[in-house]
Design a protein around this motif. Structure first.
Motif, PDB file in Angstrom:
ATOM      1  N   UNK A 178       0.889  -1.339  -0.393  1.00  0.00           N
ATOM      2  CA  UNK A 178       0.198   0.437  -0.110  1.00  0.00           C
ATOM      3  C   UNK A 178       0.714   1.306   0.125  1.00  0.00           C
ATOM      4  N   UNK A 179       1.774   1.462   0.610  1.00  0.00           N
ATOM      5  CA  UNK A 179       2.721   2.114   0.911  1.00  0.00           C
ATOM      6  C   UNK A 179       3.084   2.307  -0.818  1.00  0.00           C
ATOM      7  N   UNK A 180       3.702   0.991  -1.196  1.00  0.00           N
ATOM      8  CA  UNK A 180       5.029   1.203  -2.235  1.00  0.00           C
ATOM      9  C   UNK A 180       3.290   2.492  -3.669  1.00  0.00           C
ATOM     10  N   UNK A 181       2.072   1.471  -3.255  1.00  0.00           N
ATOM     11  CA  UNK A 181       1.751   1.415  -4.177  1.00  0.00           C
ATOM     12  C   UNK A 181       1.181   3.726  -4.004  1.00  0.00           C
ATOM     13  N   UNK A 182       0.741   4.181  -2.806  1.00  0.00           N
ATOM     14  CA  UNK A 182       0.329   4.825  -2.583  1.00  0.00           C
ATOM     15  C   UNK A 182       0.846   5.914  -2.925  1.00  0.00           C
ATOM     16  N   UNK A 183       2.511   6.104  -2.898  1.00  0.00           N
ATOM     17  CA  UNK A 183       3.440   6.820  -2.869  1.00  0.00           C
ATOM     18  C   UNK A 183       3.717   7.152  -4.814  1.00  0.00           C
ATOM     19  N   UNK A 184       3.438   5.498  -5.400  1.00  0.00           N
ATOM     20  CA  UNK A 184       3.545   5.971  -7.067  1.00  0.00           C
ATOM     21  C   UNK A 184       2.319   6.233  -7.159  1.00  0.00           C
ATOM     22  N   UNK A 185       0.613   6.467  -7.033  1.00  0.00           N
ATOM     23  CA  UNK A 185       0.092   7.063  -7.198  1.00  0.00           C
ATOM     24  C   UNK A 185       0.040   8.750  -7.445  1.00  0.00           C
ATOM     25  N   UNK A 186       0.357   8.894  -5.889  1.00  0.00           N
ATOM     26  CA  UNK A 186       0.615  10.550  -4.910  1.00  0.00           C
ATOM     27  C   UNK A 186       1.541  11.074  -6.782  1.00  0.00           C
ATOM     28  N   UNK A 187       2.444  10.490  -6.795  1.00  0.00           N
ATOM     29  CA  UNK A 187       3.985  10.936  -7.532  1.00  0.00           C
ATOM     30  C   UNK A 187       3.387  11.313  -9.373  1.00  0.00           C
ATOM     31  N   UNK A 188       2.533  10.095  -9.577  1.00  0.00           N
ATOM     32  CA  UNK A 188       2.219  10.509 -10.753  1.00  0.00           C
ATOM     33  C   UNK A 188       0.885  10.932 -10.995  1.00  0.00           C
ATOM     34  N   UNK A 189       0.230  11.424  -9.810  1.00  0.00           N
ATOM     35  CA  UNK A 189      -1.421  12.137  -9.946  1.00  0.00           C
ATOM     36  C   UNK A 189      -0.173  13.733 -10.002  1.00  0.00           C
ATOM     37  N   UNK A 190       0.815  13.988  -9.379  1.00  0.00           N
ATOM     38  CA  UNK A 190       1.346  15.041  -9.144  1.00  0.00           C
ATOM     39  C   UNK A 190       2.327  15.190 -10.514  1.00  0.00           C
ATOM     40  N   UNK A 215       0.879  14.002 -13.359  1.00  0.00           N
ATOM     41  CA  UNK A 215      -0.414  14.381 -14.541  1.00  0.00           C
ATOM     42  C   UNK A 215      -1.036  15.892 -14.177  1.00  0.00           C
ATOM     43  N   UNK A 216      -0.976  15.609 -13.044  1.00  0.00           N
ATOM     44  CA  UNK A 216      -1.483  17.256 -12.509  1.00  0.00           C
ATOM     45  C   UNK A 216      -0.577  19.339 -12.886  1.00  0.00           C
ATOM     46  N   UNK A 217       0.198  18.429 -12.518  1.00  0.00           N
ATOM     47  CA  UNK A 217       1.439  19.720 -12.664  1.00  0.00           C
ATOM     48  C   UNK A 217       1.465  19.927 -15.287  1.00  0.00           C
ATOM     49  N   UNK A 218       1.703  18.779 -15.024  1.00  0.00           N
ATOM     50  CA  UNK A 218       1.886  18.214 -17.018  1.00  0.00           C
ATOM     51  C   UNK A 218      -0.019  19.125 -17.437  1.00  0.00           C
ATOM     52  N   UNK A 219      -0.871  18.857 -17.228  1.00  0.00           N
ATOM     53  CA  UNK A 219      -1.791  19.254 -17.748  1.00  0.00           C
ATOM     54  C   UNK A 219      -2.172  21.238 -17.503  1.00  0.00           C
ATOM     55  N   UNK A 220      -1.099  21.422 -16.643  1.00  0.00           N
ATOM     56  CA  UNK A 220      -1.939  22.519 -16.385  1.00  0.00           C
ATOM     57  C   UNK A 220      -0.881  23.642 -16.890  1.00  0.00           C
ATOM     58  N   UNK A 272      -0.020  30.322 -13.074  1.00  0.00           N
ATOM     59  CA  UNK A 272      -1.225  30.221 -12.351  1.00  0.00           C
ATOM     60  C   UNK A 272      -0.665  29.957 -11.329  1.00  0.00           C
ATOM     61  N   UNK A 273      -1.524  30.039 -10.134  1.00  0.00           N
ATOM     62  CA  UNK A 273      -1.348  29.901  -8.496  1.00  0.00           C
ATOM     63  C   UNK A 273      -1.154  28.455  -8.808  1.00  0.00           C
ATOM     64  N   UNK A 274      -0.078  27.990  -7.406  1.00  0.00           N
ATOM     65  CA  UNK A 274      -0.440  26.586  -6.895  1.00  0.00           C
ATOM     66  C   UNK A 274      -1.473  25.996  -6.260  1.00  0.00           C
ATOM     67  N   UNK A 275      -2.135  26.794  -5.407  1.00  0.00           N
ATOM     68  CA  UNK A 275      -3.173  26.708  -4.476  1.00  0.00           C
ATOM     69  C   UNK A 275      -3.404  25.926  -5.045  1.00  0.00           C
ATOM     70  N   UNK A 276      -4.114  26.096  -6.431  1.00  0.00           N
ATOM     71  CA  UNK A 276      -5.397  24.911  -6.572  1.00  0.00           C
ATOM     72  C   UNK A 276      -4.828  23.942  -7.518  1.00  0.00           C
ATOM     73  N   UNK A 277      -3.967  23.994  -7.597  1.00  0.00           N
ATOM     74  CA  UNK A 277      -3.281  22.220  -7.923  1.00  0.00           C
ATOM     75  C   UNK A 277      -3.207  21.862  -6.937  1.00  0.00           C
ATOM     76  N   UNK A 278      -2.682  22.309  -5.630  1.00  0.00           N
ATOM     77  CA  UNK A 278      -2.373  21.509  -4.521  1.00  0.00           C
ATOM     78  C   UNK A 278      -3.400  20.968  -3.685  1.00  0.00           C
ATOM     79  N   UNK A 279      -4.429  21.589  -3.889  1.00  0.00           N
ATOM     80  CA  UNK A 279      -5.887  21.245  -2.920  1.00  0.00           C
ATOM     81  C   UNK A 279      -6.599  20.255  -3.832  1.00  0.00           C
ATOM     82  N   UNK A 280      -6.141  19.902  -5.315  1.00  0.00           N
ATOM     83  CA  UNK A 280      -6.679  19.339  -6.136  1.00  0.00           C
ATOM     84  C   UNK A 280      -6.003  17.798  -5.348  1.00  0.00           C
TER      85      UNK A 280
END
Length: 495
Positions: free
Chosen positions: A29-41, A43-48, A171-179
């Protein structure tokens, strides 16, 4: 550390299994969670960044000015830039345009980021720079409050292979960090639910394993108490199922061994009773004759007969003792086998002559069917002992009949048959005749033939030592046929 290991060793297996399962799942779970969070970051920053780059391209396309005659860059249309600035401000997006000489010619809402020398060098090479987070900045017209952190791209624009402008869009980081924070919270809730489900599932599997092991442990205690009538139901085809199958085989083997021990003990007791009875009669006779001789109450004319009686009874006692000694030596491989080729037909002729008198006393006759010079590969003395016992056994259980002894060469060896017309045996007797102390006809246990009940047991052991085979077929009232096979020297060497 050793203390904790000892404490862990005292924990019940079900909890140790659960800890093992949960530990493995936790790491996953820890490995998957860390990988998921990194991938989400990413993807979100890449899309922005992709959106910011599209905004930068739209700004340049809408406001850039060219010289139509020379197709050269002339600058930017300020009204168009102001319109785009108002539009992007509603989306919390700001931009700045620099010339190739590092001068800011337009900024929205006072947004003027700094570009380092190293970044300018990359921009002149045509590289797009993406910055995840910038430090807080203060607007050009100081309002007293610094702006929040922003994420931005810096994109160069070229005309005729020359750098003409650089656009910074942020653009502001706060909305991204909120997501990202929302994703993390949802992930935490999912992990908590998954953790509880994992605990339930691990408890179920651990319980199923320990229940089967506890069942096996309980039945093992029953076996330790001497109860072999236990059976473990085999559930599953895993290692515990294999263990249960082995346990059932063990209990069946122990039960069979216990029954065999009881049978052997019963036969041993019967033999001891028979042997005591057999010994008591000749010993009583010998003792009576010795007392008569001692007190001179036996006439001179009867003394010769008395000596003969003592001699016969003494030989009978010797046979009883020798049968037991021979069986133990054969069973424990304490005898020496000197196998060689010799004429079996001559041996059978000698045995026929030697046992004819005994056969005649029973009203029997011995017929021999063989060819002259029939060779057999065996130990001479043991071969004589085997055939003597089999023929003598046929004489014992046949009256006024014929005993046929046949011998012939067969494939890979020599085969002998001894067929009688005696009383025969039942299926139960056929199963037990090779057992030690067993007597098929208990009514004849006082005869001078086969007193010990060891004759056939000795015969089978001797045949096995020759790597041979012995079989018997019998029918009540029609007699028995013993078949003995001795392999050739070549077959023995292969074995």
């Amino acid at each position: 550390m050793t203390k904790w290991i000892k404490k862990l060793g005292r924990i019940k297996l079900i909890y140790r299994l659960m800890v093992s399962y949960l530990t493995i799942i936790a790491f996953l779970m820890i490995i998957i969670s860390i990988s998921f969070v990194n991938i989400s970051n990413k993807m979100i920053y890449g899309g922005t960044w992709n959106r910011l780059e599209q905004d930068a391209n739209a700004l340049v396309n809408d406001s850039i000015r060219y010289d139509p005659s020379h197709h050269t860059f002339q600058g930017f249309d300020t009204p168009e830039l102001n319109a785009n600035a108002r539009l992007l401000m509603n989306q919390n997006t700001h931009f700045t345009i620099y010339t190739a000489k590092k001068q800011a010619i337009f900024s929205s809402n006072g947004f003027i980021p700094k570009i380092s020398k190293a970044q300018w060098k990359q921009l002149r090479q045509g590289k797009v720079i993406r910055i995840r987070k910038t430090s807080q900045y203060t607007p050009k017209k100081n309002s007293g409050k610094p702006r929040p952190r922003m994420t931005q791209i810096i994109k160069p624009y070229r005309s005729n292979e020359k750098l003409v402008a650089v656009v910074v869009v942020a653009t502001f980081v706060q909305p991204i960090e909120n997501n990202i924070h929302e994703i993390k919270m949802n992930l935490i809730i999912t992990l908590i639910v998954a953790w509880f489900l994992t605990m339930l599932i691990s408890y179920y599997f651990s319980r199923s394993i320990t229940t089967r092991i506890n069942r096996l442990g309980g039945l093992t205690k029953e076996v330790a108490k001497g109860n072999y009538d236990v059976h473990l139901d085999i559930i599953g085809k895993d290692e515990i199922g294999d263990l249960a199958q082995s346990f059932n085989h063990m209990t069946a083997s122990l039960k069979s061994s216990q029954e065999e021990i009881h049978r052997q003990e019963e036969r041993r007791r019967q033999f001891m009773a028979n042997a005591a009875h057999e010994m008591r009669t000749p010993l009583t006779t010998i003792n009576g004759i010795l007392e008569g001789l001692q007190y001179d109450v036996i006439d001179e004319a009867d003394r010769k007969h008395s000596y003969e009686l003592m001699q016969n009874d003494t030989k009978r006692l010797i046979r009883l003792v020798n049968d037991n000694l021979n069986y133990e030596k054969i069973r424990t491989n304490q005898i020496t086998m000197e196998r060689k080729l010799f004429d079996a037909s001559a041996v059978l002729s000698n045995l026929q002559e030697q046992l004819s008198k005994k056969a005649a006393s029973q009203g029997d006759k011995i017929e021999l069917e063989t060819t002259a010079g029939l060779m057999v590969y065996a130990d001479y003395d043991r071969f004589v002992q085997i055939m003597f016992n089999i023929i003598q056994n046929a004489i014992q259980f046949t009256q006024n009949g014929t005993i046929q002894v046949r011998a012939k060469q067969v494939e890979n060896g020599t085969q002998f048959e001894v067929q009688d017309e005696g009383i025969g045996m039942t299926e139960e007797q056929l199963k037990n005749i090779w057992e030690r102390y067993y007597k098929a006809d208990k009514s004849r246990m006082s005869t001078k033939y086969g007193e010990s009940g060891l004759g056939l047991a000795i015969v089978r052991q001797l045949v096995r030592l020759h790597n041979g085979k012995i079989d018997v077929k019998s029918e009540i009232g029609k007699g028995s046929t013993f078949t003995i096979f001795f392999p050739n020297a070549e077959v023995n060497s292969e074995r």
